[in-house]
Enzyme design. Sequence first.
Site, short mmCIF file in Angstrom:
data_model
loop_
_atom_site.label_atom_id
_atom_site.label_comp_id
_atom_site.label_asym_id
_atom_site.label_seq_id
_atom_site.Cartn_x
_atom_site.Cartn_y
_atom_site.Cartn_z
N GLY A 1 0.82 -1.21 0.00
CA GLY A 1 0.00 0.00 0.00
C GLY A 1 0.84 1.25 0.00
N ALA A 2 1.92 1.26 -0.80
CA ALA A 2 2.88 2.36 -0.76
C ALA A 2 2.55 3.49 -1.72
CB ALA A 2 4.28 1.83 -1.07
N ILE B 1 0.01 6.98 4.39
CA ILE B 1 1.13 6.62 5.24
C ILE B 1 2.16 5.79 4.48
CG2 ILE B 1 1.78 5.31 7.31
CD1 ILE B 1 -0.98 5.99 8.44
N GLY B 2 1.68 4.89 3.65
CA GLY B 2 2.59 4.04 2.90
C GLY B 2 3.50 4.82 1.98
N TYR C 1 -13.53 -4.27 11.33
CA TYR C 1 -12.24 -3.57 11.26
C TYR C 1 -11.44 -3.78 12.55
CZ TYR C 1 -8.80 0.18 10.91
OH TYR C 1 -7.62 0.89 10.89
#
Length: 325
Positions: free
Chosen positions: A51-52, A56-57, A205
């Site tokens: 998830g970059a 945040i990633g 979640y």
Amino acid sequence: PNMKWNIPKNIIRFSAVGSLVGGVILFKETLGGSKYNGSESLNGKTVIITGANTGIGKETALEMALRHARVIMACRDMDKCREARKDIALASRNKYIYCQECDLASQESIRNFAKMVNEKEARVDILINNAGVMRCKKSFTKEGIELQFGTNHIGHFLLTNLLLDKLKASAPSRIINVSSVAHMRGSINFSDLNGDKNYGEGQAYAQSKLANILFTRELAERLEGTGVTSNAIHPGIVFTDIGRHMGINNSWIAKIFLFPLLWLFLKTPRQGAQTTIYAALNSELENVSGKYFSNKAEAEVSEAAQDRAAAKRLWAISEHWTGLT
């Protein structure tokens, strides 16, 4: 002493607005926490971040690139990944940034990605399991696993296990699992893990984030003596698009009146990435494993997260659901 200064009113107003804006920015920077300032270099090391391509990633990938790492961006959306990769490469002047497809909602995609890494990469020094989905309507991975549990936990469980030999061969190496304070209100519903009987977006979640910590702690125990550490982190409450599934994002009233407050009080992606960066880099944590960090410091986990029997049971189920047994 009797001299009068005739300063135009528009300049006074501009100065007042500038001071207000400066104060707001300073308040936000102070509230969001300080930047990690360790001097560690990652020259010659390889970092994988799921998830970059956003949030945040992306900020984590940028920091790793600035420290001269070879960065592999493991993402589902290749178009967004390539755009993010361009930004990171230009900002860091590091050309060793690579986009690779890895859809955590598809075990086939995960296996293909891991096969590529194991065959082509000489080493993996840091694995950052960052990608995730939050509070989405009931939906499923390609294998029929509830999407939040399947992506946030099962997908990373499979990916990590498939890369363990490479991580061990690269020791000392680190695994960082991005969890959340939401784990505090979570429980593992072993009688209904997939939410077939009862599904709540928030509870699903929280269950997945609790699973992240149980996985982290059990993995740390299994990796003892290998030189590979496993830790979990809470990034803080961050203003990113992970909340895109929440109803608030579909309300124009909320966007006008509430979003400015959220922007002010929630962390930016850069601020949210600091605990991940700390856990991945800090030299004092080289032999620290099985811990949970928040605001760049060790934090307490819930009672449910300390249940060793639940961690072992979850591991066995995860092995079965991923075909690793």
